[in-house]
Design a protein around this motif. Structure first.
Motif, PDB file in Angstrom:
ATOM      1  N   PHE A 180      51.974  -0.118  40.008  1.00 11.27           N
ATOM      2  CA  PHE A 180      51.869   1.351  39.918  1.00 11.27           C
ATOM      3  C   PHE A 180      52.559   2.012  41.108  1.00 11.27           C
ATOM      4  CE2 PHE A 180      49.380   5.371  40.193  1.00 11.27           C
ATOM      5  CZ  PHE A 180      49.667   5.864  38.925  1.00 11.27           C
ATOM      6  N   LYS A 181      53.459   2.957  40.815  1.00 11.35           N
ATOM      7  CA  LYS A 181      54.296   3.582  41.845  1.00 11.35           C
ATOM      8  C   LYS A 181      54.033   5.074  42.013  1.00 11.35           C
ATOM      9  CE  LYS A 181      58.091   0.330  40.967  1.00 11.35           C
ATOM     10  NZ  LYS A 181      59.525   0.195  40.565  1.00 11.35           N
ATOM     11  N   HIS A 182      52.978   5.582  41.385  1.00 11.84           N
ATOM     12  CA  HIS A 182      52.767   7.030  41.392  1.00 11.84           C
ATOM     13  C   HIS A 182      51.543   7.460  42.193  1.00 11.84           C
ATOM     14  CE1 HIS A 182      55.853   7.302  38.318  1.00 11.84           C
ATOM     15  NE2 HIS A 182      55.197   6.426  37.586  1.00 11.84           N
ATOM     16  N   GLY A 183      51.059   6.593  43.080  1.00  8.94           N
ATOM     17  CA  GLY A 183      49.867   6.909  43.852  1.00  8.94           C
ATOM     18  C   GLY A 183      50.034   8.181  44.667  1.00  8.94           C
ATOM     19  N   GLY A 184      48.968   8.976  44.688  1.00  9.69           N
ATOM     20  CA  GLY A 184      48.993  10.247  45.417  1.00  9.69           C
ATOM     21  C   GLY A 184      49.353  11.443  44.559  1.00  9.69           C
ATOM     22  N   TRP A 185      49.309  11.282  43.236  1.00  7.28           N
ATOM     23  CA  TRP A 185      49.781  12.330  42.324  1.00  7.28           C
ATOM     24  C   TRP A 185      48.920  13.590  42.334  1.00  7.28           C
ATOM     25  CZ3 TRP A 185      45.832  13.077  38.934  1.00  7.28           C
ATOM     26  CH2 TRP A 185      45.001  11.990  38.637  1.00  7.28           C
ATOM     27  N   SER A 186      47.692  13.519  42.824  1.00 10.18           N
ATOM     28  CA  SER A 186      46.823  14.707  42.786  1.00 10.18           C
ATOM     29  C   SER A 186      46.902  15.578  44.038  1.00 10.18           C
ATOM     30  CB  SER A 186      45.359  14.285  42.596  1.00 10.18           C
ATOM     31  OG  SER A 186      44.795  13.821  43.819  1.00 10.18           O
ATOM     32  N   VAL A 187      47.439  15.034  45.115  1.00  8.83           N
ATOM     33  CA  VAL A 187      47.259  15.628  46.449  1.00  8.83           C
ATOM     34  C   VAL A 187      47.772  17.060  46.543  1.00  8.83           C
ATOM     35  CG1 VAL A 187      47.884  15.406  48.877  1.00  8.83           C
ATOM     36  CG2 VAL A 187      47.261  13.369  47.558  1.00  8.83           C
ATOM     37  N   ASN A 188      48.940  17.335  46.035  1.00  9.23           N
ATOM     38  CA  ASN A 188      49.562  18.642  46.250  1.00  9.23           C
ATOM     39  C   ASN A 188      49.111  19.721  45.266  1.00  9.23           C
ATOM     40  OD1 ASN A 188      51.138  17.919  48.547  1.00  9.23           O
ATOM     41  ND2 ASN A 188      52.514  16.805  47.186  1.00  9.23           N
ATOM     42  N   TYR A 189      48.087  19.413  44.452  1.00 16.31           N
ATOM     43  CA  TYR A 189      47.541  20.417  43.533  1.00 16.31           C
ATOM     44  C   TYR A 189      46.270  21.078  44.061  1.00 16.31           C
ATOM     45  CZ  TYR A 189      50.708  18.831  39.854  1.00 16.31           C
ATOM     46  OH  TYR A 189      51.831  18.532  39.110  1.00 16.31           O
ATOM     47  N   TRP A 190      45.757  20.612  45.182  1.00 22.34           N
ATOM     48  CA  TRP A 190      44.465  21.097  45.646  1.00 22.34           C
ATOM     49  C   TRP A 190      44.565  22.498  46.237  1.00 22.34           C
ATOM     50  CZ3 TRP A 190      39.567  18.909  45.437  1.00 22.34           C
ATOM     51  CH2 TRP A 190      39.517  17.681  44.759  1.00 22.34           C
ATOM     52  N   ASP A 191      43.579  23.328  45.881  1.00 19.85           N
ATOM     53  CA  ASP A 191      43.485  24.660  46.473  1.00 19.85           C
ATOM     54  C   ASP A 191      42.065  24.889  46.971  1.00 19.85           C
ATOM     55  OD1 ASP A 191      41.972  25.148  44.208  1.00 19.85           O
ATOM     56  OD2 ASP A 191      43.285  26.697  43.388  1.00 19.85           O
ATOM     57  N   GLU A 192      41.820  26.063  47.521  1.00 23.19           N
ATOM     58  CA  GLU A 192      40.515  26.351  48.106  1.00 23.19           C
ATOM     59  C   GLU A 192      39.397  26.303  47.063  1.00 23.19           C
ATOM     60  OE1 GLU A 192      38.306  29.907  50.698  1.00 23.19           O
ATOM     61  OE2 GLU A 192      40.470  29.963  50.323  1.00 23.19           O
ATOM     62  N   LYS A 193      39.675  26.814  45.877  1.00 20.88           N
ATOM     63  CA  LYS A 193      38.656  26.832  44.828  1.00 20.88           C
ATOM     64  C   LYS A 193      38.220  25.421  44.463  1.00 20.88           C
ATOM     65  CE  LYS A 193      37.744  28.503  40.131  1.00 20.88           C
ATOM     66  NZ  LYS A 193      38.267  29.299  38.982  1.00 20.88           N
ATOM     67  N   MET A 194      39.167  24.489  44.377  1.00 20.82           N
ATOM     68  CA  MET A 194      38.818  23.110  44.042  1.00 20.82           C
ATOM     69  C   MET A 194      37.914  22.501  45.100  1.00 20.82           C
ATOM     70  SD  MET A 194      42.550  21.917  42.621  1.00 20.82           S
ATOM     71  CE  MET A 194      42.137  20.190  42.347  1.00 20.82           C
ATOM     72  N   GLY A 195      38.181  22.811  46.358  1.00 22.98           N
ATOM     73  CA  GLY A 195      37.326  22.316  47.431  1.00 22.98           C
ATOM     74  C   GLY A 195      35.911  22.851  47.317  1.00 22.98           C
ATOM     75  N   GLU A 196      35.789  24.132  46.964  1.00 24.01           N
ATOM     76  CA  GLU A 196      34.464  24.732  46.808  1.00 24.01           C
ATOM     77  C   GLU A 196      33.707  24.112  45.634  1.00 24.01           C
ATOM     78  OE1 GLU A 196      35.392  28.828  46.363  1.00 24.01           O
ATOM     79  OE2 GLU A 196      35.744  29.169  48.519  1.00 24.01           O
TER      80      GLU A 196
END
Length: 216
Positions: free
Chosen positions: A39-55
């Protein structure tokens, strides 16, 4: 996936998973998180995070009483969360203090605070844990463990974070051994980056039908 809970003393087993639109859950957090199968696509979620997701994540973790993990996810979490200051991060404070159970055939000990190894057959041990816990048990990540739980119909709720991308390859949430089941959508939220955050609860058996015209 059991029927809706009727005994308030029985624990609710919740699966929390980050998914691509084509159902891949492998290695959302980094390139070296899980390279199984090349698998070569690790880290695919990282750049989608925003403040609302953290909350939302803070709120979801505030609800849980117990954490249940497979070996790989346990090792990732145990290497990261104890290094995070709980005074500044409510998720770290919760994870570092709460009871944690680990399903593993290879680990002999677990060192993360308040962690315990499940003994014996995993499905039987998780069923017993649900009977004994009386609270909300969260499985995060842990793809191999989830397949076992799906095959033994033990999951009560899914919290799916669906990211707007497709990968075409990788480990998927619902494997071939999944027991067919109806689900009820109970909550939907959307991040500024297009991530759909969905909650589904078990809703009995599938009600089959047909659009075929009846014979005249």
């Amino acid at each position: 996936m059991s029927e809706n809970q009727t005994d308030e003393t029985t624990g609710t087993l919740v699966v929390g998973t980050f998914l691509t639109l084509d159902g891949v859950m492998q290695a959302p957090g980094g390139p070296d998180e899980d390279r199984d199968g090349g698998f070569k696509h690790g880290g695919w979620s990282v750049n989608y995070w925003d403040e609302k997701m953290g909350e939302i994540m803070d709120g979801q973790f505030a609800e849980i009483d117990t954490l249940l993990l497979g070996r790989k996810t346990y090792e990732i979490f145990a290497a990261h969360w104890p290094t995070v200051d709980g005074d500044d991060d409510p998720v770290a404070a919760k994870l570092n203090s709460m009871p944690k159970y680990v399903a593993s055939r290879s680990l002999e000990t677990v060192e993360w605070n308040n962690s315990m190894l499940l003994a014996g057959d995993v499905a039987e041990a998780v069923a017993d844990l649900k009977e004994e816990s009386g609270g909300e048990i969260l499985v995060q990540g842990s793809g191999d463990l989830i397949q076992t739980l799906l095959q033994h119909d033990l999951i009560d709720e899914f919290r799916l974070w669906i990211f707007p991308l497709v990968l075409g390859t990788g480990k998927r949430l619902f494997g071939d051994g999944t027991v067919p089941a109806a689900l009820q959508l109970t909550d939907v939220e959307t991040s500024s980056t297009g991530v759909q955050i969905l909650r589904y609860k078990r809703a009995g058996e599938i009600d089959y039908g047909s659009f075929a015209l009846e014979d005249q």
